[in-house]
Write a protein that holds these residues in place. Structure first.
Motif, mmCIF file in Angstrom:
data_model
loop_
_atom_site.group_PDB
_atom_site.id
_atom_site.type_symbol
_atom_site.label_atom_id
_atom_site.label_comp_id
_atom_site.label_asym_id
_atom_site.label_seq_id
_atom_site.Cartn_x
_atom_site.Cartn_y
_atom_site.Cartn_z
ATOM 1 N N ILE A 47 0.849 -1.184 0.000
ATOM 2 C CA ILE A 47 0.000 0.000 0.000
ATOM 3 C C ILE A 47 0.887 1.236 0.000
ATOM 4 C CG2 ILE A 47 -0.128 0.037 2.522
ATOM 5 C CD1 ILE A 47 -3.004 1.097 2.303
ATOM 6 N N LYS A 57 -4.365 0.891 -2.333
ATOM 7 C CA LYS A 57 -4.389 -0.348 -1.566
ATOM 8 C C LYS A 57 -4.279 -1.583 -2.458
ATOM 9 C CE LYS A 57 -7.690 1.696 1.695
ATOM 10 N NZ LYS A 57 -8.993 1.525 2.363
ATOM 11 N N LEU A 60 -2.585 -4.952 -1.200
ATOM 12 C CA LEU A 60 -2.952 -5.680 0.018
ATOM 13 C C LEU A 60 -3.455 -7.072 -0.354
ATOM 14 C CD1 LEU A 60 -4.744 -2.897 2.091
ATOM 15 C CD2 LEU A 60 -2.408 -3.759 2.342
ATOM 16 N N SER A 66 -4.829 -3.989 6.645
ATOM 17 C CA SER A 66 -5.284 -2.611 6.505
ATOM 18 C C SER A 66 -4.173 -1.698 6.997
ATOM 19 C CB SER A 66 -6.576 -2.356 7.287
ATOM 20 O OG SER A 66 -6.355 -2.544 8.678
#
Lengths: 115, 110
Positions: A47, A57, A60, A66
């Protein structure tokens, strides 16, 4: 001046637990990146953040991963319900801007071991 | 798409030269080169932008062939300190993040 710092340097956790990895970029750098490096592998992009723009993102690997960046500075990468395949070195890097002509400065990494 | 680096590993004696190649299947906007010593973070070597060539270090230089979508890193008169894993990172047009290759492990021996 201070470089990119990461904490913890090592983290051992049990499968299924959540972990948080922290990155302090170089002051004034607006771009921040997270990479994962497994044994013998290259640097896998996860990310990146650029200023106040929405983060990219696209790297990922699952929704268990996250990251956030507060105040345009410190970033935290969170891995929920860790799995053994998450074991790797997680590297953070920062650069002046997200642009091809700017070099990235890497932190020392966090070695994550999931048992 | 991850760039392909070759060779995967190379062993040199001090003073010898080496070339590390980085190839992409896509048109490139830039190529970055980094070196990572064992147990340390990657360190920037140089960036090559489309339309240009940039030398970052005294005896380490690189070329960027846009047509062939590849870059080569040249290490001349290698020193023990050159040992490490060399990564190329490629950028395609469109403000996309760098994609790094798997690396080339270089060992320089006395």
């Amino acid at each position: 001046g201070a470089g990119v710092s990461q904490s913890p340097s090592n983290k051992v956790t049990e499968k299924g637990k959540d972990v948080e990895l922290r990155c302090d970029p170089i002051s004034g750098h607006t771009a921040l990146y997270w990479y994962r490096q497994s044994l013998g592998q290259g640097l896998e992009f996860l990310i990146y953040f650029q200023g106040n723009s929405a983060p990219d993102k696209s790297g990922l690997p699952s929704d268990r991963f996250s990251a956030e960046r507060t105040g345009g500075s410190v970033s935290t990468l969170t891995i929920q319900r860790t799995q053994q395949e998450d074991s790797a070195v997680y590297l953070c890097a920062s650069s002046l801007r997200i642009h091809s002509s700017y070099e990235q400065y890497f932190g020392p990494g966090t070695r994550l071991t999931v048992t | 798409q991850q760039p392909v680096q070759s060779p995967q590993a190379v062993i040199l004696r001090e003073g010898e030269d080496a070339v590390i190649n980085c190839s992409s299947s896509k048109a490139l906007y830039s190529v970055h080169w980094y070196r990572q010593k064992h147990g340390e973070a990657p360190v920037f070597l140089m960036i090559l932008l489309k339309g240009g060539e940039q030398k970052g270090h005294d005896k380490i230089s690189a070329s960027f062939n846009e047509k062939k979508q590849q870059s080569s890193l040249y290490l001349t008169a290698s020193q023990l300190s050159y040992s490490g894993t060399y990564f190329c990172g490629t950028e395609v047009p469109g403000n996309t993040p760098l994609v790094f290759g798997k690396g080339t492990r270089l060992s320089v021996i006395a």
